[in-house]
Design a protein around this motif. Structure first.
Motif, mmCIF file in Angstrom:
data_model
loop_
_atom_site.group_PDB
_atom_site.id
_atom_site.type_symbol
_atom_site.label_atom_id
_atom_site.label_comp_id
_atom_site.label_asym_id
_atom_site.label_seq_id
_atom_site.Cartn_x
_atom_site.Cartn_y
_atom_site.Cartn_z
ATOM 1 N N SER A 126 28.910 21.431 -45.237
ATOM 2 C CA SER A 126 27.649 21.244 -45.960
ATOM 3 C C SER A 126 27.024 22.578 -46.322
ATOM 4 C CB SER A 126 26.672 20.425 -45.101
ATOM 5 O OG SER A 126 27.178 19.131 -44.852
ATOM 6 N N ILE A 127 27.145 23.559 -45.435
ATOM 7 C CA ILE A 127 26.596 24.879 -45.703
ATOM 8 C C ILE A 127 27.355 25.553 -46.839
ATOM 9 C CG2 ILE A 127 26.265 27.187 -44.699
ATOM 10 C CD1 ILE A 127 25.753 25.769 -42.022
ATOM 11 N N VAL A 128 28.658 25.362 -46.877
ATOM 12 C CA VAL A 128 29.460 25.929 -47.968
ATOM 13 C C VAL A 128 29.013 25.351 -49.303
ATOM 14 C CG1 VAL A 128 31.773 25.980 -48.985
ATOM 15 C CG2 VAL A 128 31.466 26.491 -46.560
ATOM 16 N N ASN A 129 28.813 24.049 -49.358
ATOM 17 C CA ASN A 129 28.366 23.424 -50.600
ATOM 18 C C ASN A 129 26.976 23.892 -51.008
ATOM 19 O OD1 ASN A 129 30.662 21.839 -51.084
ATOM 20 N ND2 ASN A 129 29.941 20.225 -49.716
ATOM 21 N N PHE A 130 26.116 24.142 -50.020
ATOM 22 C CA PHE A 130 24.740 24.545 -50.314
ATOM 23 C C PHE A 130 24.630 26.027 -50.665
ATOM 24 C CE2 PHE A 130 20.749 26.380 -48.733
ATOM 25 C CZ PHE A 130 19.839 25.684 -49.522
ATOM 26 N N PHE A 131 25.284 26.884 -49.869
ATOM 27 C CA PHE A 131 25.078 28.332 -49.997
ATOM 28 C C PHE A 131 26.166 29.037 -50.805
ATOM 29 C CE2 PHE A 131 25.525 32.650 -48.000
ATOM 30 C CZ PHE A 131 24.345 33.183 -48.514
ATOM 31 N N ASN A 132 27.376 28.482 -50.841
ATOM 32 C CA ASN A 132 28.499 29.083 -51.556
ATOM 33 C C ASN A 132 28.781 30.515 -51.097
ATOM 34 O OD1 ASN A 132 29.215 29.958 -55.040
ATOM 35 N ND2 ASN A 132 30.617 29.445 -53.388
ATOM 36 N N PRO A 133 29.076 30.693 -49.785
ATOM 37 C CA PRO A 133 29.383 32.045 -49.305
ATOM 38 C C PRO A 133 30.752 32.509 -49.784
ATOM 39 C CG PRO A 133 29.794 30.445 -47.574
ATOM 40 C CD PRO A 133 29.180 29.683 -48.719
ATOM 41 N N GLY A 134 30.948 33.825 -49.786
ATOM 42 C CA GLY A 134 32.254 34.375 -50.106
ATOM 43 C C GLY A 134 33.117 34.509 -48.870
ATOM 44 N N ILE B 12 36.526 22.049 -43.871
ATOM 45 C CA ILE B 12 35.784 22.690 -44.964
ATOM 46 C C ILE B 12 36.505 22.486 -46.292
ATOM 47 C CG2 ILE B 12 35.181 24.932 -45.963
ATOM 48 C CD1 ILE B 12 34.253 25.819 -43.244
ATOM 49 N N TYR B 13 37.816 22.718 -46.326
ATOM 50 C CA TYR B 13 38.546 22.570 -47.584
ATOM 51 C C TYR B 13 38.656 21.104 -48.011
ATOM 52 C CZ TYR B 13 39.797 27.489 -47.383
ATOM 53 O OH TYR B 13 39.736 28.860 -47.362
ATOM 54 N N LYS B 14 38.548 20.208 -47.052
ATOM 55 C CA LYS B 14 38.606 18.780 -47.369
ATOM 56 C C LYS B 14 37.281 18.283 -47.929
ATOM 57 C CE LYS B 14 39.439 14.291 -45.138
ATOM 58 N NZ LYS B 14 39.793 13.616 -43.852
ATOM 59 N N LEU C 64 35.146 24.449 -56.333
ATOM 60 C CA LEU C 64 34.580 25.689 -56.859
ATOM 61 C C LEU C 64 34.021 26.550 -55.741
ATOM 62 C CD1 LEU C 64 33.863 27.445 -59.296
ATOM 63 C CD2 LEU C 64 31.712 26.152 -59.487
ATOM 64 N N ALA C 65 33.411 25.909 -54.728
ATOM 65 C CA ALA C 65 32.799 26.658 -53.628
ATOM 66 C C ALA C 65 33.839 27.280 -52.706
ATOM 67 C CB ALA C 65 31.872 25.748 -52.828
ATOM 68 N N THR C 66 35.039 26.707 -52.671
ATOM 69 C CA THR C 66 36.070 27.215 -51.760
ATOM 70 C C THR C 66 37.170 27.995 -52.470
ATOM 71 O OG1 THR C 66 37.274 25.108 -51.926
ATOM 72 C CG2 THR C 66 35.699 25.349 -50.102
ATOM 73 N N ARG C 67 37.033 28.184 -53.781
ATOM 74 C CA ARG C 67 38.111 28.806 -54.558
ATOM 75 C C ARG C 67 38.485 30.180 -54.010
ATOM 76 N NH1 ARG C 67 37.175 28.975 -60.843
ATOM 77 N NH2 ARG C 67 37.438 26.722 -60.485
ATOM 78 N N HIS C 68 37.483 30.995 -53.694
ATOM 79 C CA HIS C 68 37.743 32.346 -53.194
ATOM 80 C C HIS C 68 37.182 32.545 -51.775
ATOM 81 C CE1 HIS C 68 39.150 33.406 -57.159
ATOM 82 N NE2 HIS C 68 37.997 33.057 -57.694
ATOM 83 N N LEU C 69 36.905 31.445 -51.085
ATOM 84 C CA LEU C 69 36.292 31.529 -49.759
ATOM 85 C C LEU C 69 37.287 32.019 -48.715
ATOM 86 C CD1 LEU C 69 33.929 30.901 -47.799
ATOM 87 C CD2 LEU C 69 34.843 28.564 -47.641
ATOM 88 N N ARG C 70 36.858 33.002 -47.922
ATOM 89 C CA ARG C 70 37.651 33.465 -46.785
ATOM 90 C C ARG C 70 37.027 32.939 -45.495
ATOM 91 N NH1 ARG C 70 37.309 39.680 -47.150
ATOM 92 N NH2 ARG C 70 35.330 39.155 -48.110
ATOM 93 N N ILE C 71 37.846 32.394 -44.618
ATOM 94 C CA ILE C 71 37.383 31.932 -43.306
ATOM 95 C C ILE C 71 38.209 32.679 -42.275
ATOM 96 C CG2 ILE C 71 37.043 29.947 -41.799
ATOM 97 C CD1 ILE C 71 37.100 28.174 -44.319
#
Length: 393
Positions: free
Chosen positions: A314-322, A345-347, A352-359
């Protein structure tokens, strides 16, 4: 650009120091070109910074065929910073220079639930001992940064109803410690300073970053546009009491049910492992058992990762961190916990929010807190306005 401004900001001695902090050594001519100031003005402000030891002559110099031009650089050794990351049961205390290089440090297993005067007296004594062992004294120190394992009102530096710190509510930590150290004292919660440390050293290119600490509690620090976001009252990032889906039967110490902290925190995870028939007292035991390859422990750690990922999606969808950086005891569990986090998270997050996301796991490990505490002080002391008030041109 006028002679007195750069990008709309006044160019005083503090702003000139910022130019040197953020780049390589510069000659007077280069500083004139960068700032647009007259050469005499640059020389006056540079000389003032030299007198206060904020800058030094650099070893490098440039030449166009005549006598080499002297270059000047930020002096990381100009002052010292006292830094402390106080945990619920484990403390780390250090001295750093202005570049966050650790010069001396000490760790101790001391419970935070003692009265604040006792803990802070121990801290002041530890700072004094580290300084003496390193050949310094308080005259070399420009400030102290303290991280506490609970909510902190940053504007006052006072803990606010910290659930794991009985007796600390509204205690004047900066004033009490400042009187004994004789330097400015800045206080924030431990997750915020860890986020600062990770961003400063580990992920400087990630201007939108979430740092998640998985310890006895669960919290996150938020870096937005390269700056720490604390919220209106300093309570931003308190994700430990967000509800996990399908965990209504788990009661949290806050009185609610289903909190991610009560489900996937290190204490909760240790309890679940113990209930499965393998004794685990805390997060360190969890990591030790995981290293032994116990299949049930692997399963439970990965499940805790999924439950944490349920909140973070939910935080990824809201904040869109890198970048999402996982720290704390359980971060040492390696890819098993991270795999669970990534899976959910990827599920559940937008593509768009996870395209370049690093975890990823923390790069600084258990040093993130003291590095971040030092950064907090350095940014305060070396802010252009702060330098301008102390440097007489």
């Amino acid at each position: 650009m006028t002679e007195e401004t750069l990008n709309g900001a006044s160019i005083g001695a503090g702003a000139l120091l910022s130019v040197l902090r953020e780049g390589p050594a510069r000659t007077r001519t280069e500083l004139v070109e960068l700032t647009g100031l007259a050469r005499t003005t640059v020389s006056q402000r540079l000389d003032a910074l030299l007198r206060h030891r904020w800058v030094v002559a650099a070893d490098t110099s440039t030449s166009s065929g005549g006598r080499p031009a002297a270059a000047f650089a930020f002096n990381r050794a100009a002052r010292l910073v006292l830094a402390a990351d106080l945990g619920v049961t484990h403390h780390r205390v250090a001295i750093t220079d202005l570049g966050t290089t650790v010069l001396a440090e000490r760790t101790a297993d001391v419970p935070i639930d003692r009265e604040p005067e006792s803990t802070l007296a121990w801290l002041a004594q530890t700072f004094a001992e580290l300084l003496a062992e390193s050949g310094y004294d308080l005259a070399n120190v420009c400030g102290a940064g303290i991280g506490l394992p609970g909510p902190v009102e940053y504007s006052t530096g006072r803990p606010v109803s910290p659930p794991l710190m009985p007796g600390w509510d509204r205690f004047p930590v900066p004033e009490w410690l400042g009187e004994r150290l004789g330097v400015p004292v800045l206080v924030d919660n431990d997750v915020n300073i860890m986020a600062l440390g990770e961003h400063w050293v580990g992920y400087p290119e990630a201007d939108q970053l979430i740092f998640v600490k998985i310890g006895t509690g669960i919290g996150c620090g938020i870096i937005s546009d390269g700056r720490l976001h604390r919220g209106a009252q300093g309570a931003a990032g308190d994700i430990g009491h967000i509800r996990v889906v399908d965990a209504d039967e788990v009661v949290c110490h806050c009185g609610n049910t289903g909190c991610v902290e009560a489900v996937a925190g290190s204490a909760a995870l240790a309890a679940r492992i113990t209930a499965s028939g393998v004794l685990a007292k805390d997060g360190r035991d969890v990591v030790r058992l995981l290293d032994l390859g116990d299949p049930e422990v692997v399963h439970l750690v990965r499940q805790a990762g999924r439950e944490t990922g349920d909140v973070l999606a939910s935080i990824v969808n809201f904040f869109n961190p890198g970048a999402i950086v996982i720290g704390g005891d359980i971060a040492e569990a390696g890819e098993h916990f991270l795999a669970g986090v990534r899976e959910v998270i990827y599920k559940r997050s937008l593509p768009l929010a996870t395209r370049h996301l690093r975890i990823q796991a923390s790069k600084l490990g258990d040093h993130a807190g003291i590095i971040g505490a030092a950064v907090m002080v350095i940014e305060h002391v070396l802010a252009p306005q702060a330098v301008d008030t102390t440097v007489v041109v």
